[in-house]
Design a protein around this motif. Structure first.
Motif, short mmCIF file in Angstrom:
data_model
loop_
_atom_site.label_atom_id
_atom_site.label_comp_id
_atom_site.label_asym_id
_atom_site.label_seq_id
_atom_site.Cartn_x
_atom_site.Cartn_y
_atom_site.Cartn_z
N SER A 152 -9.22 -7.17 4.42
CA SER A 152 -8.77 -6.75 3.09
C SER A 152 -8.28 -7.93 2.27
O SER A 152 -8.00 -9.00 2.80
CB SER A 152 -7.66 -5.71 3.21
OG SER A 152 -6.49 -6.35 3.68
N ASP A 153 -8.16 -7.70 0.98
CA ASP A 153 -7.64 -8.74 0.10
C ASP A 153 -6.29 -8.32 -0.49
O ASP A 153 -6.04 -8.48 -1.67
CB ASP A 153 -8.64 -9.07 -1.00
CG ASP A 153 -8.98 -7.87 -1.88
OD1 ASP A 153 -8.60 -6.73 -1.52
OD2 ASP A 153 -9.62 -8.07 -2.92
N PHE A 154 -5.43 -7.78 0.37
CA PHE A 154 -4.10 -7.39 -0.08
C PHE A 154 -3.36 -8.62 -0.63
O PHE A 154 -3.36 -9.67 0.01
CB PHE A 154 -3.25 -6.82 1.07
CG PHE A 154 -3.75 -5.51 1.61
CD1 PHE A 154 -3.82 -4.40 0.81
CD2 PHE A 154 -4.14 -5.40 2.93
CE1 PHE A 154 -4.27 -3.18 1.31
CE2 PHE A 154 -4.59 -4.20 3.45
CZ PHE A 154 -4.66 -3.09 2.63
N LEU A 164 -1.47 1.72 2.32
CA LEU A 164 -1.40 0.35 1.82
C LEU A 164 -2.29 0.12 0.60
O LEU A 164 -1.98 -0.71 -0.25
CB LEU A 164 -1.79 -0.64 2.93
CG LEU A 164 -0.84 -0.67 4.13
CD1 LEU A 164 -1.43 -1.55 5.24
CD2 LEU A 164 0.54 -1.15 3.74
N THR A 165 -3.39 0.88 0.50
CA THR A 165 -4.30 0.72 -0.63
C THR A 165 -4.01 1.69 -1.77
O THR A 165 -4.67 1.65 -2.80
CB THR A 165 -5.77 0.91 -0.19
OG1 THR A 165 -5.91 2.21 0.39
CG2 THR A 165 -6.19 -0.16 0.79
N SER A 174 3.69 -9.98 5.29
CA SER A 174 3.90 -8.89 6.24
C SER A 174 3.75 -9.40 7.66
O SER A 174 2.88 -10.20 7.95
CB SER A 174 2.88 -7.78 6.03
OG SER A 174 3.14 -7.07 4.85
N THR A 224 5.17 1.12 -2.73
CA THR A 224 4.22 0.66 -1.72
C THR A 224 3.14 -0.25 -2.30
O THR A 224 2.23 -0.63 -1.58
CB THR A 224 3.58 1.85 -0.97
OG1 THR A 224 2.93 2.70 -1.91
CG2 THR A 224 4.62 2.62 -0.17
N ARG A 225 3.25 -0.63 -3.57
CA ARG A 225 2.32 -1.63 -4.10
C ARG A 225 2.55 -2.98 -3.45
O ARG A 225 1.64 -3.78 -3.35
CB ARG A 225 2.46 -1.74 -5.62
CG ARG A 225 1.82 -0.58 -6.32
CD ARG A 225 1.74 -0.81 -7.80
NE ARG A 225 1.26 0.41 -8.42
CZ ARG A 225 1.61 0.82 -9.61
NH1 ARG A 225 2.43 0.11 -10.34
NH2 ARG A 225 1.13 1.95 -10.08
N GLN A 226 3.78 -3.21 -3.01
CA GLN A 226 4.06 -4.39 -2.20
C GLN A 226 3.78 -4.02 -0.76
O GLN A 226 3.97 -2.88 -0.36
CB GLN A 226 5.54 -4.76 -2.28
CG GLN A 226 6.00 -5.35 -3.57
CD GLN A 226 7.46 -5.77 -3.44
OE1 GLN A 226 8.22 -5.18 -2.68
NE2 GLN A 226 7.83 -6.78 -4.18
N LEU A 227 3.34 -4.99 0.02
CA LEU A 227 3.13 -4.71 1.43
C LEU A 227 4.48 -4.63 2.14
O LEU A 227 5.46 -5.24 1.69
CB LEU A 227 2.27 -5.81 2.06
CG LEU A 227 0.82 -5.85 1.62
CD1 LEU A 227 0.08 -6.97 2.34
CD2 LEU A 227 0.13 -4.52 1.86
N TYR A 270 -7.50 -4.41 8.07
CA TYR A 270 -6.40 -5.08 7.38
C TYR A 270 -6.73 -6.56 7.15
O TYR A 270 -6.53 -7.09 6.06
CB TYR A 270 -5.12 -4.94 8.21
CG TYR A 270 -3.89 -5.55 7.58
CD1 TYR A 270 -3.13 -4.82 6.68
CD2 TYR A 270 -3.49 -6.85 7.91
CE1 TYR A 270 -1.99 -5.38 6.11
CE2 TYR A 270 -2.36 -7.40 7.34
CZ TYR A 270 -1.61 -6.67 6.44
OH TYR A 270 -0.50 -7.22 5.87
N LYS A 301 -0.47 -10.76 1.62
CA LYS A 301 -0.68 -10.24 2.97
C LYS A 301 0.10 -11.06 4.00
O LYS A 301 0.60 -10.52 4.98
CB LYS A 301 -2.18 -10.23 3.29
CG LYS A 301 -2.51 -9.65 4.63
CD LYS A 301 -3.97 -9.34 4.83
CE LYS A 301 -4.92 -10.43 4.47
NZ LYS A 301 -6.31 -10.13 4.82
#
Length: 148
Positions: free
Chosen positions: A92-94, A52-53, A100, A64-67, A89, A97
């Motif tokens: 994190s600062d996805f 994911l990172t 998902s 995979t830059r998108q979740l 998770y 987020k």
């Protein structure tokens, strides 16, 4: 895939489980539903976080830059278990987020696990292995109403 006359297509799905046979069977079932063209697997929470990172060195890093639309997460795994993955998770600062949906997919029958999952996951749910087509359709109907 058409579900009750409506089209659903998720960008990608992540299976996080240390049992290769479960990943194989669940991947095959998901492919049959046609809800995504891309399924990735991680053998533990650390591999999943690395994917994911972008630290996994995966050749599909552009996609995979998108979740993922869905993450199916086992609880009992080596290296980093499902609970540790969830904590990492959530810290994190996805970007995006909230788009998902995390689904606990486990063999654990411990009521404390189910209760903890419900407290930790706003949009997720707790299911027992093995995954079935009906379970997938139920998830789509409940968790992706905007896609229907």
């Amino acid at each position: 895939m058409t579900l009750r006359g409506m089209k659903i297509k998720l960008n990608w799905i992540l299976l996080v489980d240390d049992y290769e046979s479960d990943n194989f069977l669940h991947s095959r079932l998901i492919r049959k539903t046609g809800i995504t063209d891309h399924i990735f697997t991680a053998m533990n929470g650390r591999e999943a976080i690395d994917l994911l990172t972008g630290k996994s060195g995966n050749s599909h890093s552009e996609m995979t830059r998108q979740l993922p639309g869905l993450i199916f997460l086992d609880l009992n795994m080596p290296v980093m278990d499902g609970w540790e993955f969830l904590e990492d998770y959530q810290r994190s600062d996805f970007p995006q987020k909230s788009a998902s949906v995390i689904i606990i997919l486990t063999t654990s029958i411990n009521p404390a696990d189910k209760s903890k999952a419900e407290q930790m996951l706003e949009s997720g749910c707790f299911l027992y292995k093995p995954l079935s087509k009906e379970m997938i359709y139920d998830i789509l109907e409940r968790k992706f109403p905007g896609s229907l």
